[in-house]
Design an enzyme around this catalytic site. Sequence first.
Site, short mmCIF file in Angstrom:
data_model
loop_
_atom_site.label_atom_id
_atom_site.label_comp_id
_atom_site.label_asym_id
_atom_site.label_seq_id
_atom_site.Cartn_x
_atom_site.Cartn_y
_atom_site.Cartn_z
N CYS A 76 0.82 -1.21 0.00
CA CYS A 76 0.00 0.00 0.00
C CYS A 76 0.85 1.27 0.00
O CYS A 76 0.36 2.35 -0.25
CB CYS A 76 -0.91 0.02 1.22
SG CYS A 76 -2.26 -1.16 1.09
N CYS B 170 -2.75 9.57 6.12
CA CYS B 170 -1.62 9.31 7.04
C CYS B 170 -2.05 9.51 8.48
O CYS B 170 -1.63 8.77 9.37
CB CYS B 170 -0.44 10.23 6.71
SG CYS B 170 0.25 9.94 5.08
#
Lengths: 394, 282
Positions: free
Chosen positions: B35, B105
């Site tokens: 990913c 994130c």
Amino acid sequence: MAVIYLDNNATTRVDPAVLEEMLPFFSERYGNPSSMHAFGGSVGRELSQARERVAQALGCAPGEVVFNACGTEGDNTAIRSALASQPEKRHIITTRVEHPAVLNVVKHLERKGYEATYLGVDHEGMLDLDELRDSLRPDTALVSVMWANNETGAVFPIHEIARIAKERGALVHTDAVQVLGKIPIDLKTLPVDFLAVSGHKVHAPKGVGALFVRKGVQYRPFMLGGHQEHGRRAGTENTTGIIGLGKACEIAQANIAHENSAVKALRDRLEAGLLAAIPEARVNGSTASRLPNTTNISFQYVEGEAILLMMDAFGICASSGSACTSGSLEPSHVLRAMGVPFTYAHGSIRFSLSRFNTDAEVDTVLAELPKIIARLREISPFKRQEGEAPACTC
Amino acid sequence: MWEYTDKVREHFINPRNVGEIPDADCVGEVGSLACGDALKLFLKLDENERIVDAKFQTFGCASAIASSSALTEMIKGKTVDEALEVSNQDIAQFLGGLPKEKMHCSVMGKEALEAAVANLRGLPVAPHEEGEVVCECFGVTDQTIRRAIAENNLSTVEEITDFTKAGGGCGKCLDRLADILAEAKGQKKELKPLEIAPAKPAGLTNMQRMKLVSKTIEEEIAPSLQKDGGDIELVDVDGKTVLVKLRGACSSCKSSQVTLKQFVEKRLREAVEQDITVQEVR
């Protein structure tokens, strides 16, 4: 802090000699080259000289050079012209590793009802010419294949590609943006119909490019308006940019041997030094058929954007094929098409050199980058423990 | 180039709390190499489930590393329950903001914390990892997407991609994302925030059990009874038997045994151990 610019496939610095040649056209020589008066007419003559210089670098006739804004415009124009001039043909062949300037045009045309074949590449980034032969159809209007890949530097056998395509009656376009100044171009022996180049990749300014259109090939202009460029590209010419492109082509032609000796040697030293100093690193793409200035190296266990930003602290400029640099969430379409494992693709860095780079700059990269990779691997949960096998060796 | 704040840059260049905790009480792992980002979070707790140390290892871009660093700074000193209150927006805010394309994130930080707590409490997976996988490229489930929409008030498919990465690969799931978005917006009231099960550590020592029982009675059960004029006093903890005295209105209440079993014992079983029994001492 001095900038160490190793991102020359993205853009290049304007050569001081090019700038010097351009400067009068920003100031006292501002006439419109299309004007009837002598003031503008003299600029027109300079434009003709620039056209001759570009033609000289391409190995074609000056009348086959159409000035435009950039490589993207050249690619768009060539593809659209080839299809517009052959309305009965509805098939296009290109590759999966083209620049978006080609890929996105072809995808757009697919939505308009055209059929497209995207040729794959092997793990070295090279095409299978048998796949090209098998893909050609009677209704193939155009084969558009880049000459050299901007990310890996892989150089495609464009002469062979063009020959195969021409034998089956298809027009051929090549995006040669990365080739100009690095590989000799001779359009007298290269049977393509269209070839696009861009000024800012060859130490001319941004905003100027050129499209080669072979004499006799039916052409449909993309830009409509005035009669500039013999009606093939309307709009008042970017005179200063064209003057710069002409000079840059002259210099580039004179420097091809240097690119393939000194610049290549510098690239090779950088590449070998990094591979020797950093474990779990590898070069992406063919090293046998590659631009002399480019190396694309992957560092396992770390992510490309993080590497770039840490290098930025030392003034080192490069590019990455990692997802995080692009706003996309997947790594470079070129590396994915080559089957580069994710473990490597996310940590890919492209270094692209020019004749302005020095040994001292390479020394700095060789001194700093191994420390940067080591630092990021300290942070990474995937780093290899001592004695462990590499996570992926494919 | 991304416009990162000075604080993002600072936490990227000088990340706090990098590394492992060899004897961590729990570890949370999210993301993967495929990913492009992954975070492994280590927590060390005291006997009150206060986070005395937090360390991380991150594979990812500058904002992933900075988000991880920020998360560890934010949760150190908090109890696990207090730490769970930290949202992904809090992480982004701590850093002075993140580019919208990088919000995933901060979400990864939040998810790693939840994974660590799930690990602490013996749960096999975080609840949001269950559900239908909508984005096959990044393995994102509908539950994760619905939660991101609810918690961050997302209103476009692009925002869903920014916060969860769903739809950022091949793009085949974009229509499904639009459906989920429309559905979620229509049923927003039914969305429940993720609930991490309360602490139920297996194999408690006597001391741990006593502290947890005492804490639960003092902080939750007694205040609740006091609202009705009653009260409760912890007398002793004998193995898994909790001895208590009911005070005030509860001592004379006809329903005191119901209170003991249906409220006190049930809450202690949820918070401490499933097989706790409660007995009244008169």
